[in-house]
Scaffold this active site. Structure first.
Site, short mmCIF file in Angstrom:
data_model
loop_
_atom_site.label_atom_id
_atom_site.label_comp_id
_atom_site.label_asym_id
_atom_site.label_seq_id
_atom_site.Cartn_x
_atom_site.Cartn_y
_atom_site.Cartn_z
N ASP A 93 -51.04 4.94 -8.99
CA ASP A 93 -51.32 3.83 -8.06
C ASP A 93 -50.55 3.96 -6.74
O ASP A 93 -51.03 3.55 -5.68
CB ASP A 93 -51.06 2.46 -8.70
CG ASP A 93 -49.70 2.34 -9.38
OD1 ASP A 93 -48.97 3.34 -9.42
OD2 ASP A 93 -49.37 1.24 -9.86
N LYS A 121 -44.35 -0.11 -19.10
CA LYS A 121 -44.87 -1.46 -18.87
C LYS A 121 -45.49 -2.11 -20.12
O LYS A 121 -46.52 -2.78 -20.03
CB LYS A 121 -45.92 -1.43 -17.75
CG LYS A 121 -45.34 -1.04 -16.40
CD LYS A 121 -46.39 -0.94 -15.32
CE LYS A 121 -47.20 0.33 -15.43
NZ LYS A 121 -47.94 0.68 -14.22
C1 BGC Z 1 -45.29 3.78 -13.94
C2 BGC Z 1 -45.72 4.37 -12.62
C3 BGC Z 1 -46.41 3.33 -11.77
C4 BGC Z 1 -45.56 2.08 -11.65
C5 BGC Z 1 -46.23 1.00 -10.84
C6 BGC Z 1 -44.50 2.50 -13.72
O1 BGC Z 1 -44.23 1.89 -14.95
O2 BGC Z 1 -44.52 4.69 -14.66
O3 BGC Z 1 -46.57 5.47 -12.83
O4 BGC Z 1 -46.67 3.86 -10.51
O5 BGC Z 1 -45.26 1.58 -12.93
O6 BGC Z 1 -47.42 0.59 -11.40
#
Ligand code: BGC
Length: 453
Positions: A194, A158
């Site tokens: 999360d 992200k």
């Molecule tokens: C992460 C996860 C997370 C998801 C939603 C992803 O980029 O790798 O760990 O649960 O985003 O936030």
């Protein structure tokens, strides 16, 4: 009503339209990958890692106490104080902090110092500096957990890329930053994803909740597996507890090339400009961080071919990431033939003098991107439900895309029904306060676990 959308534009978005046959194929491929992630022998080369969360108890409603929680991983950073007073009374106070974008790619130390600083400000404001409070850390990135309070960051996602964190125990990094300040008595007792917080929080009110889903900035799901199938958990054959929550980390599905048949040239362009090219393939087709940019790229392509906006556009629209995913929700919220939200988005983007066909084309492109997202998400959920082999389940969901897109819930439900055996009953429920109540419930498990030792 005859379509106002130019056939060349229709052809350009064709790649986003996945039919039932392709969806079934996605489910089949994903099933294989999830099994690889769970099994000890194949885990190291699996792309869907299926990490063990070390959370084995769903909430009983008997959890009590005061907990702090930190929530890092989406577009905001929050500190929370959760007081589990009784089964029906949970008090939550929280504060969101502005998260400087520069921290996303700075040093790990700067990141954790910032988290500790916000936590300290919160504790002092609420007069908690002298209370010994347990903290649950919702850290929403792929983490290999070695216990409830030990988790090694495997990779950033992200848009994050802070140095010196991958390969480290993030609980230690946070606790050291807290201790360096020396102005509070907080003890980090649990780290959780999360999705796990979302599942736990939903299970508090819906005892049949067995899956947690996030469709927000990123996307991922977790579910309740039989402990004996969680082969990467040391005690998988001996544990007295029958269940284990598995954090699938499904965002990485396709990183080995098995999803090329649902990707478009636009997906490939988006992927190239992210800090993690070649990674999080499934997430990049689904989640809010990328949907807007996909729409922008299609529009820019159409403008370049003189098919939209008279072949010209604004400076803002030419900037990468300028088309927010929330615009998709806004545009699709307009009733057919109406363009109130669409006009607002266009004016924010500095695009003037649009005709109705342009607006129709824009909506059409948004729909193509959001419906592919919902279809792929439906495939993921169906894969998990089939794997669990259950006939009734509640799915707790959070994330801005699911919450704010006007049709996401209906699309998800529609496609899941089409893919599942008719005997399977499921309910999609918005899960409130995963990183508050959910994190506190996991922290409670950690504290109680220790008390028993
Ligand atoms: C992460 C996860 C997370 C998801 C939603 C992803 O980029 O790798 O760990 O649960 O985003 O936030």
């Amino acid at each position: 009503m005859p379509s106002l959308v130019n056939t060349e534009i229709e052809a350009a978005v064709k790649g986003f339209l996945i039919d039932q046959e392709k969806m079934t194929e996605v489910v089949e491929r994903m099933t294989k990958e999830i099994k690889m992630g769970l099994a000890k022998d194949t885990h190291s080369r699996a792309v869907i890692k299926c990490f063990v969360s070390h959370v084995q108890d769903l909430p009983t409603g008997k959890e009590r106490g005061k907990y702090l929680a930190l929530d890092l991983g989406g577009s905001t950073f929050r500190v929370l104080l959760v007081n589990l007073l009784s089964e029906s009374d949970v008090e939550i106070v929280s504060k969101s902090f502005n998260f400087p974008v520069t921290l996303m790619s700075g040093s790990g130390k700067a990141l954790f110092d910032f988290l500790a600083e916000c936590l300290s400000e919160f504790c002092h404001y609420h007069g908690l500096e002298n209370e010994s409070l347990p903290l649950g850390f919702t850290f929403s990135f792929p983490v290999q957990q070695q216990g409830l309070s030990k988790g090694i960051l495997v990779a950033w996602t992200k848009g994050f890329s802070c140095e010196g964190v991958v390969g480290k125990n993030v609980v230690t990094l946070l606790q050291e930053a807290i201790d360096r300040r020396g102005d509070m008595k907080v003890n980090t007792v649990a780290i959780l994803n999360d999705t796990v917080g979302t599942l736990m929080s939903c299970a508090y009110y819906h005892p049949n909740c067995r899956i947690g889903l996030i469709v927000g900035t990123g996307s991922n799901a977790c579910y309740v597996e039989k402990t004996v199938n969680a082969e990467c958990f040391e005690g998988y054959q001996t544990s007295p507890k029958p269940s284990m929550i598995i954090n699938c980390e499904w965002g990485a599905f396709g990183d080995n090339g098995v999803l090329e048949f649902v990707r478009t040239t636009y997906d490939k362009i988006v992927d190239k400009v992210t800090p993690n090219p070649g990674k999080q393939t499934f997430e990049k087709c689904i989640s809010g961080m990328y949907m807007g940019e996909l729409v922008r790229l299609v529009v820019m392509d159409m403008v370049g071919r003189d098919l939209m906006f008279h072949g010209t556009t604004s400076e803002r629209m030419q900037e990468r990431w300028s088309f927010k995913s929330s615009y998709i929700s806004d545009i699709e919220s307009d009733a057919p033939g109406e363009y109130r939200s669409c006009n607002k988005v266009l004016s924010e983007l500095g695009i003037v003098g649009c005709q109705e066909p342009d607006k129709e084309a824009l909506r059409f492109i948004c729909e193509a991107v959001s419906s592919r997202s919902a279809k792929l998400c439906a495939c993921g959920l169906v894969t998990i439900i089939n794997k669990m082999n259950i006939n009734e389940v509640v799915i707790g969901i959070d994330g801005s895309v699911y919450r704010f897109h006007p049709k996401y819930h209906d699309m998800l439900q529609f496609h899941m029904k089409k893919l599942l055996k008719p005997s399977v009953k499921f309910e999609l429920v918005v899960s409130e306060d995963g990183s508050g109540r959910g994190a506190a419930l996991v922290a409670a498990t950690a504290v109680q676990g220790k008390a028993k030792l």
